[in-house]
Enzyme design. Sequence first.
Site, PDB file in Angstrom:
ATOM      1  N   PRO A  41     -73.601   2.966 -52.649  1.00 32.80           N
ATOM      2  CG  PRO A  41     -71.867   4.331 -54.010  1.00 32.80           C
ATOM      3  CD  PRO A  41     -73.619   3.812 -53.309  1.00 32.80           C
ATOM      4  NE  ARG A  60     -82.135 -17.104 -58.786  1.00 34.34           N
ATOM      5  CZ  ARG A  60     -81.794 -18.337 -58.149  1.00 34.34           C
ATOM      6  NH1 ARG A  60     -81.457 -17.845 -56.574  1.00 34.34           N
ATOM      7  NH2 ARG A  60     -81.253 -19.153 -58.155  1.00 34.34           N
ATOM      8  CD  GLU A 115     -70.208  13.105 -58.384  1.00 30.75           C
ATOM      9  OE1 GLU A 115     -70.418  13.618 -59.424  1.00 30.75           O
ATOM     10  OE2 GLU A 115     -69.675  12.093 -58.148  1.00 30.75           O
ATOM     11  CG  ASP A 151     -85.579 -26.331 -52.351  1.00 24.33           C
ATOM     12  OD1 ASP A 151     -86.744 -26.892 -53.042  1.00 24.33           O
ATOM     13  OD2 ASP A 151     -85.715 -24.714 -51.716  1.00 24.33           O
TER      14      ASP A 151
HETATM   15  N1  ADE Z   1     -74.423   2.216 -57.214  1.00 30.72           N
HETATM   16  C1  ADE Z   1     -73.463   2.825 -56.444  1.00 30.72           C
HETATM   17  N2  ADE Z   1     -72.766   2.144 -56.192  1.00 30.72           N
HETATM   18  C2  ADE Z   1     -73.701   1.118 -55.748  1.00 30.72           C
HETATM   19  C3  ADE Z   1     -73.586  -0.217 -55.109  1.00 30.72           C
HETATM   20  N3  ADE Z   1     -72.091  -0.574 -54.096  1.00 30.72           N
HETATM   21  N4  ADE Z   1     -74.334  -0.822 -55.221  1.00 30.72           N
HETATM   22  C4  ADE Z   1     -75.785  -0.371 -55.138  1.00 30.72           C
HETATM   23  N5  ADE Z   1     -76.212   1.243 -55.433  1.00 30.72           N
HETATM   24  C5  ADE Z   1     -74.642   1.397 -56.053  1.00 30.72           C
END
Ligand code: ADE
Length: 256
Positions: free
Chosen positions: A89, A154, A116, A169
């Site tokens: 994140p 894809r 974590e 497209d």
């Molecule tokens: N791992 C945990 N949350 C994530 C997210 N939002 N995007 C990518 N990897 C993640």
Amino acid sequence: MRFDIVSLFPGFVAQLAAHGVVGRAGERGLLSINGWNPRDFAEGNYRRVDDRPCGGGPGMVMMVDPLRAAIHAARAADPAPARVVYLSPQGTRLTQAKVRELAALPRLVLLCGRYEGVDERLLQAEVDEELSIGDYVLSGGELAAAVLVDAVARLQDGALNDAESALQDSFEGDGLLDCPHYTRPVEHELGSVPEVLLSGNHAGIARWRRQQALGRTWLRRPDLLDEAGLSKADRTLLDAFRAQYAAAPRDAGEGG
Ligand code: ADE
């Protein structure tokens, strides 16, 4: 294209990617997905891959060495240069433009964290790029890796059938949301199909679809409009949509 997934659950990602367009691309030999489990590279009877955070606090942090050995093994499995992507994140946001960039590479190594987080020294030394799939927290990178694999797969030449490619497209690249779609029955207790779609007037249909795409983007993702580079004709269509929306939101194509 070759994908290597470094994860405590590499089979999970491969399984997610075994169906639909990605599965078919694999069968067509357009891509391969290979799993690497850091636990297989961990030392000692317990094959430990995580430890307590230095400085205290809750949870566990993934250790440098098992991850490093797994990434090195993945790199060494193929001579093509690999970009190493860490899903987290804290990464920059994955966009379709980034997906297109990644799809042009010969290889991707995707590092999935758990617990974590991952020891920062490993990230500094081994990771080329940190990507997030959105502003929410998953319990691990595996689902994010599956999203990335799907979006990239894809775009491989030959992955989509003709119909899927044509659809792609028509809206990829213009930076707008898609217009609404309808099929039969034309009359239904939930409403009727917009008349223009039944008119056979191809120019009129194209104009309506463009106007709906513009209107939806304006309503739902106005941030995208700034980037979309609208033509004068687009602006006229959007102005008409907005006027109609102000007068009768439902008739403009959006409930309200
Ligand atoms: N791992 C945990 N949350 C994530 C997210 N939002 N995007 C990518 N990897 C993640």
